[in-house]
Design an enzyme around this catalytic site. Structure first.
Site, PDB file in Angstrom:
ATOM      1  N   LYS A  59       0.830  -1.204   0.000  1.00 34.23           N
ATOM      2  CA  LYS A  59       0.000   0.000   0.000  1.00 34.23           C
ATOM      3  C   LYS A  59       0.867   1.257   0.000  1.00 34.23           C
ATOM      4  O   LYS A  59       0.657   2.181  -0.789  1.00 34.23           O
ATOM      5  CB  LYS A  59      -0.910   0.016   1.221  1.00 34.23           C
ATOM      6  CG  LYS A  59      -1.687   1.328   1.404  1.00 34.23           C
ATOM      7  CD  LYS A  59      -2.503   1.339   2.681  1.00 34.23           C
ATOM      8  CE  LYS A  59      -1.718   1.828   3.866  1.00 34.23           C
ATOM      9  NZ  LYS A  59      -1.650   3.304   3.949  1.00 34.23           N
ATOM     10  N   ASN A  60       1.852   1.293   0.887  1.00 33.69           N
ATOM     11  CA  ASN A  60       2.642   2.503   1.057  1.00 33.69           C
ATOM     12  C   ASN A  60       3.584   2.778  -0.098  1.00 33.69           C
ATOM     13  O   ASN A  60       4.121   3.885  -0.218  1.00 33.69           O
ATOM     14  CB  ASN A  60       3.424   2.442   2.373  1.00 33.69           C
ATOM     15  CG  ASN A  60       2.525   2.557   3.587  1.00 33.69           C
ATOM     16  OD1 ASN A  60       1.421   3.090   3.501  1.00 33.69           O
ATOM     17  ND2 ASN A  60       2.970   2.039   4.713  1.00 33.69           N
ATOM     18  N   CYS A  64      -4.226  12.498  12.744  1.00 36.49           N
ATOM     19  CA  CYS A  64      -4.883  11.196  12.687  1.00 36.49           C
ATOM     20  C   CYS A  64      -4.776  10.555  14.059  1.00 36.49           C
ATOM     21  O   CYS A  64      -4.132  11.086  14.952  1.00 36.49           O
ATOM     22  CB  CYS A  64      -4.261  10.307  11.612  1.00 36.49           C
ATOM     23  SG  CYS A  64      -2.586   9.796  11.987  1.00 36.49           S
ATOM     24  N   ARG A 110       1.005  14.544  12.181  1.00 36.69           N
ATOM     25  CA  ARG A 110       2.186  14.439  11.338  1.00 36.69           C
ATOM     26  C   ARG A 110       2.322  15.725  10.528  1.00 36.69           C
ATOM     27  O   ARG A 110       1.609  15.959   9.558  1.00 36.69           O
ATOM     28  CB  ARG A 110       2.085  13.202  10.435  1.00 36.69           C
ATOM     29  CG  ARG A 110       2.202  11.912  11.234  1.00 36.69           C
ATOM     30  CD  ARG A 110       2.075  10.684  10.379  1.00 36.69           C
ATOM     31  NE  ARG A 110       0.680  10.339  10.129  1.00 36.69           N
ATOM     32  CZ  ARG A 110       0.299   9.265   9.449  1.00 36.69           C
ATOM     33  NH1 ARG A 110       1.193   8.470   8.925  1.00 36.69           N
ATOM     34  NH2 ARG A 110      -0.969   8.999   9.275  1.00 36.69           N
ATOM     35  N   ASP A 152       5.051   0.446  12.181  1.00 33.86           N
ATOM     36  CA  ASP A 152       3.846  -0.227  11.713  1.00 33.86           C
ATOM     37  C   ASP A 152       3.752  -1.681  12.170  1.00 33.86           C
ATOM     38  O   ASP A 152       2.739  -2.337  11.934  1.00 33.86           O
ATOM     39  CB  ASP A 152       3.764  -0.175  10.180  1.00 33.86           C
ATOM     40  CG  ASP A 152       3.252   1.159   9.679  1.00 33.86           C
ATOM     41  OD1 ASP A 152       2.833   1.990  10.495  1.00 33.86           O
ATOM     42  OD2 ASP A 152       3.277   1.377   8.453  1.00 33.86           O
ATOM     43  N   ARG A 203      -8.447  -0.233   4.821  1.00 37.26           N
ATOM     44  CA  ARG A 203      -7.562   0.786   4.276  1.00 37.26           C
ATOM     45  C   ARG A 203      -6.201   0.197   3.916  1.00 37.26           C
ATOM     46  O   ARG A 203      -5.532   0.699   3.010  1.00 37.26           O
ATOM     47  CB  ARG A 203      -7.350   1.926   5.286  1.00 37.26           C
ATOM     48  CG  ARG A 203      -8.508   2.887   5.447  1.00 37.26           C
ATOM     49  CD  ARG A 203      -8.114   4.068   6.312  1.00 37.26           C
ATOM     50  NE  ARG A 203      -6.855   4.621   5.871  1.00 37.26           N
ATOM     51  CZ  ARG A 203      -5.750   4.696   6.630  1.00 37.26           C
ATOM     52  NH1 ARG A 203      -5.753   4.277   7.872  1.00 37.26           N
ATOM     53  NH2 ARG A 203      -4.635   5.213   6.126  1.00 37.26           N
TER      54      ARG A 203
END
Length: 428
Positions: free
Chosen positions: A30-31, A124, A129, A312, A404
């Site tokens: 994803k990233n 978030c 951030r 993560d 997500r």
């Protein structure tokens, strides 16, 4: 195919106690996918991206590109982008608020149009951030920046070469700067850059587009091009999904074969799992096997920028530590508010005490099923892992966070023998 609206209140029901056994294929990152898709704004030529996971964030990125005017087709993990028709330079609040990675359009829009109007990103649940490092690079490149009505409004007559040292290591800041400076023909130098594999995957794409980027240690030297080309690229595997399944295999006392991974990206995770007692066999550059050992040993973990231990994976390893034979310590150095899963794990019987950025975990004999709530993406994954080993039934709510960042997570776990079902929202 994932809908961007129908999963907001789904929940998972998990019956714990089943050792995971079998093979799992890891999805694309994803990233890495999101900045690569956004890099297509830099060119007018068609672009193709393969191994893209079907996630809510992927769908939001497609929505943003279409809002800007691009043609986008998504079929079977392959996205075709036709950016020649992009004619807008504004990223609206409604999209940016849903996905903070939307701020990555700032650099490409400035490079292409000399103008970018992007909604201010909110904080978030894992912490605020800041984007000040992004903006400092843009100012060095000659951008005039104003904040009006909740939007960052930037104008740039010409992209000037930049020499800048990031004050803190920032992944999205590095990516935004690299994309902008890839359109400048003169030499730019960025120091103290992020070196995450996802950043390096974007660098590979920018090179395919015609930018000359040399990276040594944490310094990037960039010579860009005014006419960047289209590209075809296959996204790297998702190292965080791989790490999550590795923890699951060991945690449940199972035997799991992971394929479509990049072993070279998993060094710190492999090291800590072995330290905890996992049996790990490296079968090739792209596959490995994880088996449960004789109990779980306590760990001392400190999150850090790559190649250090990834933030993560902090929540997933905390579940391991909850069942370790002894006292573990986890220090979170990246985000200031990333222990929200602690309260939910405590509901399941975990013994965890938080002191500032450090969590002290005393291992317990077992966890117990409970109704728990997801607070962010990786916290959601940790609650699923806890449910897999808890006694009784666990209900994980608000799993849109999972959607997500994890592709078909419950289906993959079911393929390994887990008892887990997705349920639609309960009627009130």
């Amino acid at each position: 195919m994932i809908s961007t609206t129908s999963y907001t209140s789904d929940y998972l029901v998990i019956e714990g106690g089943k050792p995971l056994k079998g093979k799992v294929n890891i999805s694309g990152s994803k990233n890495a996918s999101l900045p690569i898709l956004i890099a297509s704004i830099l060119t007018k030529e068609p672009c193709q991206v393969e191994n893209v996971p079907d996630l809510l964030d992927t769908r939001t990125t497609i929505e943003l590109l279409r809002h800007l005017g691009a043609g986008v087709e998504f079929k079977e993990e392959k996205i075709s982008i036709y950016p020649s028709s992009i004619n807008l330079h504004t990223a609206p609040d409604e999209i940016v608020r849903r996905m903070r990675a939307s701020v990555l359009v700032m650099g490409p829009l400035l490079a292409r149009f000399g103008r970018a109007v992007v909604s201010m990103p909110g904080g978030c649940s894992i912490g605020v951030r800041s984007i000040d490092q992004h903006l400092k690079v843009f100012e060095k490149a000659g951008a005039h920046i104003r904040v009006r009505h909740g939007y960052i409004d930037m104008e740039l007559k010409k992209v000037n070469p930049v020499e800048y040292t990031f004050e803190v290591i920032t992944v999205t800041g590095t990516e935004n700067a690299l994309m902008l400076l890839s359109s400048c023909e003169k030499r730019s130098i960025l120091r103290n850059i992020a070196l995450e594999p996802e950043v390096m995957d974007l660098v590979e794409v920018l090179r395919k587009m015609g930018a000359d980027i040399c990276i040594e240690d944490r310094t990037a030297i960039i010579r860009g091009s005014k006419e960047l080309r289209g590209f075809s690229h296959r996204v790297i595997p998702d190292r965080i999904e791989a790490g999550t399944f590795m923890v699951a295999g060991f945690l449940t006392g199972g035997d799991v074969l992971l394929e479509d991974v990049r072993v070279e990206h998993l060094g710190s995770v492999i090291e800590k799992l072995k330290e905890a007692g996992a049996n790990i066999d490296i079968l090739s550059l792209n596959s490995l096997r994880v088996r449960g050992g004789n109990g779980i040993k306590p760990l001392c973990i400190s999150t850090a920028e790559y190649p250090g231990f990834p933030t993560d994976m902090q929540a997933q390893f905390m579940v391991l530590c909850c069942l370790a034979d002894g006292v573990s310590e986890i220090r979170e150095n990246i985000f200031e508010n990333r222990f929200q899963h602690v309260a939910e794990l405590q509901r399941m019987g975990a013994d965890i005490h938080v002191r500032g950025r450090t969590a002290i975990i005393r291992g317990v004999k077992k966890l117990y099923g409970a109704d728990v709530y997801s607070t962010d993406l990786r916290a959601s994954a940790s609650l699923v892992l806890a449910g897999l080993v808890a006694e009784g039934k666990t209900v994980v709510k608000d799993i849109y966070h999972l959607d997500r960042g994890y592709e078909r997570l419950e289906e993959k776990f079911k393929g390994l023998g887990a008892v887990v079902e997705r349920q639609p929202p309960r009627e009130v």
